[in-house]
Design an enzyme around this catalytic site. Structure first.
Site, PDB file in Angstrom:
ATOM      1  N   ARG A 225      30.177  62.101  38.170  1.00 20.91           N
ATOM      2  CA  ARG A 225      30.534  61.425  36.917  1.00 20.91           C
ATOM      3  C   ARG A 225      31.710  60.497  37.213  1.00 20.91           C
ATOM      4  O   ARG A 225      32.526  60.780  38.102  1.00 20.91           O
ATOM      5  CB  ARG A 225      30.943  62.440  35.848  1.00 20.91           C
ATOM      6  CG  ARG A 225      29.798  63.277  35.323  1.00 20.91           C
ATOM      7  CD  ARG A 225      28.870  62.468  34.397  1.00 20.91           C
ATOM      8  NE  ARG A 225      27.794  63.269  33.847  1.00 20.91           N
ATOM      9  CZ  ARG A 225      26.518  63.235  34.251  1.00 20.91           C
ATOM     10  NH1 ARG A 225      26.151  62.431  35.232  1.00 20.91           N
ATOM     11  NH2 ARG A 225      25.604  63.988  33.668  1.00 20.91           N
ATOM     12  N   HIS A 273      24.537  53.840  36.945  1.00 19.75           N
ATOM     13  CA  HIS A 273      24.162  55.228  36.615  1.00 19.75           C
ATOM     14  C   HIS A 273      22.639  55.416  36.658  1.00 19.75           C
ATOM     15  O   HIS A 273      22.027  55.878  35.690  1.00 19.75           O
ATOM     16  CB  HIS A 273      24.727  55.613  35.237  1.00 19.75           C
ATOM     17  CG  HIS A 273      24.886  57.106  35.085  1.00 19.75           C
ATOM     18  ND1 HIS A 273      25.915  57.684  34.401  1.00 19.75           N
ATOM     19  CD2 HIS A 273      24.138  58.148  35.537  1.00 19.75           C
ATOM     20  CE1 HIS A 273      25.795  59.000  34.433  1.00 19.75           C
ATOM     21  NE2 HIS A 273      24.716  59.302  35.123  1.00 19.75           N
TER      22      HIS A 273
HETATM   23  P1  NAP Z   1      24.741  72.601  39.502  1.00 16.91           P
HETATM   24  O1  NAP Z   1      23.428  73.118  39.984  1.00 16.91           O
HETATM   25  O2  NAP Z   1      25.331  73.179  38.279  1.00 16.91           O
HETATM   26  O3  NAP Z   1      25.766  72.765  40.727  1.00 16.91           O
HETATM   27  C1  NAP Z   1      27.102  72.474  40.616  1.00 16.91           C
HETATM   28  C2  NAP Z   1      27.797  72.749  41.939  1.00 16.91           C
HETATM   29  O4  NAP Z   1      29.152  72.337  41.847  1.00 16.91           O
HETATM   30  C3  NAP Z   1      27.809  74.236  42.324  1.00 16.91           C
HETATM   31  O5  NAP Z   1      27.597  74.382  43.690  1.00 16.91           O
HETATM   32  C4  NAP Z   1      29.224  74.660  41.946  1.00 16.91           C
HETATM   33  O6  NAP Z   1      29.724  75.747  42.723  1.00 16.91           O
HETATM   34  C5  NAP Z   1      29.991  73.402  42.255  1.00 16.91           C
HETATM   35  N1  NAP Z   1      31.260  73.371  41.512  1.00 16.91           N
HETATM   36  C6  NAP Z   1      31.447  73.344  40.181  1.00 16.91           C
HETATM   37  N2  NAP Z   1      32.758  73.354  39.877  1.00 16.91           N
HETATM   38  C7  NAP Z   1      33.409  73.405  41.059  1.00 16.91           C
HETATM   39  C8  NAP Z   1      34.774  73.446  41.422  1.00 16.91           C
HETATM   40  N3  NAP Z   1      35.746  73.450  40.493  1.00 16.91           N
HETATM   41  N4  NAP Z   1      35.097  73.490  42.727  1.00 16.91           N
HETATM   42  C9  NAP Z   1      34.127  73.507  43.666  1.00 16.91           C
HETATM   43  N5  NAP Z   1      32.804  73.457  43.393  1.00 16.91           N
HETATM   44  C10 NAP Z   1      32.457  73.409  42.095  1.00 16.91           C
HETATM   45  O7  NAP Z   1      24.689  71.027  39.280  1.00 16.91           O
HETATM   46  P2  NAP Z   1      23.626  69.963  39.856  1.00 16.91           P
HETATM   47  O8  NAP Z   1      22.316  70.104  39.174  1.00 16.91           O
HETATM   48  O9  NAP Z   1      23.626  70.032  41.328  1.00 16.91           O
HETATM   49  O10 NAP Z   1      24.263  68.594  39.314  1.00 16.91           O
HETATM   50  C11 NAP Z   1      25.583  68.217  39.650  1.00 16.91           C
HETATM   51  C12 NAP Z   1      26.036  67.042  38.824  1.00 16.91           C
HETATM   52  O11 NAP Z   1      25.389  65.841  39.241  1.00 16.91           O
HETATM   53  C13 NAP Z   1      25.709  67.098  37.337  1.00 16.91           C
HETATM   54  O12 NAP Z   1      26.606  67.932  36.631  1.00 16.91           O
HETATM   55  C14 NAP Z   1      25.895  65.637  36.931  1.00 16.91           C
HETATM   56  O13 NAP Z   1      27.241  65.399  36.599  1.00 16.91           O
HETATM   57  C15 NAP Z   1      25.580  64.869  38.218  1.00 16.91           C
HETATM   58  N6  NAP Z   1      24.353  64.072  38.071  1.00 16.91           N
HETATM   59  C16 NAP Z   1      24.434  62.720  38.221  1.00 16.91           C
HETATM   60  C17 NAP Z   1      23.295  61.937  38.094  1.00 16.91           C
HETATM   61  C18 NAP Z   1      23.333  60.451  38.301  1.00 16.91           C
HETATM   62  O14 NAP Z   1      22.333  59.773  38.037  1.00 16.91           O
HETATM   63  N7  NAP Z   1      24.401  59.891  38.797  1.00 16.91           N
HETATM   64  C19 NAP Z   1      22.054  62.535  37.809  1.00 16.91           C
HETATM   65  C20 NAP Z   1      22.001  63.903  37.661  1.00 16.91           C
HETATM   66  C21 NAP Z   1      23.159  64.671  37.790  1.00 16.91           C
HETATM   67  P3  NAP Z   1      29.020  77.205  42.707  1.00 16.91           P
HETATM   68  O15 NAP Z   1      27.730  77.026  43.444  1.00 16.91           O
HETATM   69  O16 NAP Z   1      29.944  78.077  43.425  1.00 16.91           O
HETATM   70  O17 NAP Z   1      28.812  77.537  41.253  1.00 16.91           O
END
Ligand code: NAP
Length: 310
Positions: A225, A273
């Protein structure tokens, strides 16, 4: 109580989703905003933009679906505790992120930003490239998307590492976790990819201290983000060479203002985005699968942990 589903999204998408639900599960009543009918009968709601007074407007809401993979647009304190908040992770989002990040890593590793500048001045000048197996690529976030991009990067033979909140083990990836291991993680990242959810703990995490802890001349990819990045810190790190280039898919204020320095920066590649977008057909199937799981009393996929905020 009958399953009543309300969709507040683009009209075209909403109608396609209603057709899908109608074909596969006609027992579910699918309403499209603004034709909400009796709001007390609505148990499922899908939207992107949050509704302010969700608790009083939809007193019997059980599940709130985000139309995207993140839920940071919601103020979770305004959503009643017993409402499940679910992010939408359809196969198109995962596929799009794999494509985008591979392209972004190769852009930085092979210095296509530099070649773009050379082409603009008709300068035929090869630049030496560090081999992939000597290039350290780190992913912040080891969730659905972080794991998917690590998997997609494996064939290039980069030296892969990842950082998450809790400890994980991933084949072929050096794993770090927790704030105490953040410095050692980034100190060996030639290319750093942010795929974190936006939470109080991760806001502004891409800052000057972090850049200074990275090897000199590293590259940055932000597909998380916009608010993960302190924009002025990146501009300063680019101008003194601590960071050599950045690929940014997100910005603090979207759409990015025309006068923003990122647009014309020679060492920044910017996209609006679009790293990955929710598919229409594929998302309908994921949504319906989750509604049916909930109806059967099973656990839905993508339910967030309200305490962690992701
Ligand atoms: P997810 O499955 O919820 O995974 C989040 C990861 O981040 C987990 O490994 C978590 O650790 C880690 N994390 C969270 N808070 C943390 C912290 N404070 N310190 C260290 N690690 C932390 O999310 P996802 O599906 O992979 O998606 C991630 C993000 O990508 C979304 O939230 C969104 O913001 C972004 N996104 C962007 C686009 C775009 O088009 N640009 C599209 C889709 C998504 P744990 O494994 O230990 O819980």
């Amino acid at each position: 109580m009958k399953a009543v589903f309300l969709c507040k999204s683009g009209q075209e998408r909403a109608h396609l989703w209603r057709e899908h639900f109608g074909r596969a599960a006609p027992e579910i009543e699918f309403r499209i905003w603004p034709d909400v009918g009796d709001t007390g009968s609505i148990r499922y709601l899908v939207l992107w933009e949050p509704i302010d007074d969700i608790a009083t407007e939809f007193p019997n809401l059980e599940v709130l679906f985000s139309t995207g993979a993140g839920v940071d647009q919601f103020d979770l304190t305004k959503i009643p505790d017993d409402v499940r908040v679910v992010r939408l992770l359809d196969p198109m989002i995962i596929a799009g992120m794999r494509e985008y990040v591979c392209h972004a890593v190769l852009t930085l590793h092979r210095d296509f930003l530099g070649y773009r500048q050379s082409q603009a001045v008709a300068d035929w000048r090869p630049v030496e490239t560090r081999p992939a197996n000597e290039t350290r690529v780190g992913v912040m976030g080891l969730g659905t998307l972080g794991r998917a991009v690590l998997d997609a990067l494996q064939p290039f033979a980069y030296s892969l590492r990842a950082w998450s909140q809790s400890p994980h083990d991933v084949d072929g990836v050096q794993c770090f976790s927790g704030s105490e291991q953040l410095q050692s993680f980034v100190s060996d990242c030639d290319i750093l990819i942010c795929l974190l959810p936006l939470t109080a703990a991760t806001r502004g995490i891409l800052n000057r201290d972090l850049f200074d802890a990275m090897p000199r001349g590293s590259g940055l990819i932000n597909v998380g983000r916009g608010a993960h990045l302190v924009e002025d810190a990146l501009l300063a790190a680019l101008s003194d060479g601590q960071i050599s280039g950045a690929v940014l898919d997100v910005a603090g204020d979207e759409p990015l203002a025309p006068e923003h320095p990122f647009w014309r920066h020679p060492r920044i590649q910017l996209t609006p985005h679009i790293a990955s977008v929710t598919g229409t057909e594929s998302a309908a199937a994921v949504l319906l699968d989750n509604v049916l799981r909930h109806e059967r009393g099973e656990r839905m996929l993508g339910v967030i942990d309200r305490g962690l905020g992701y």
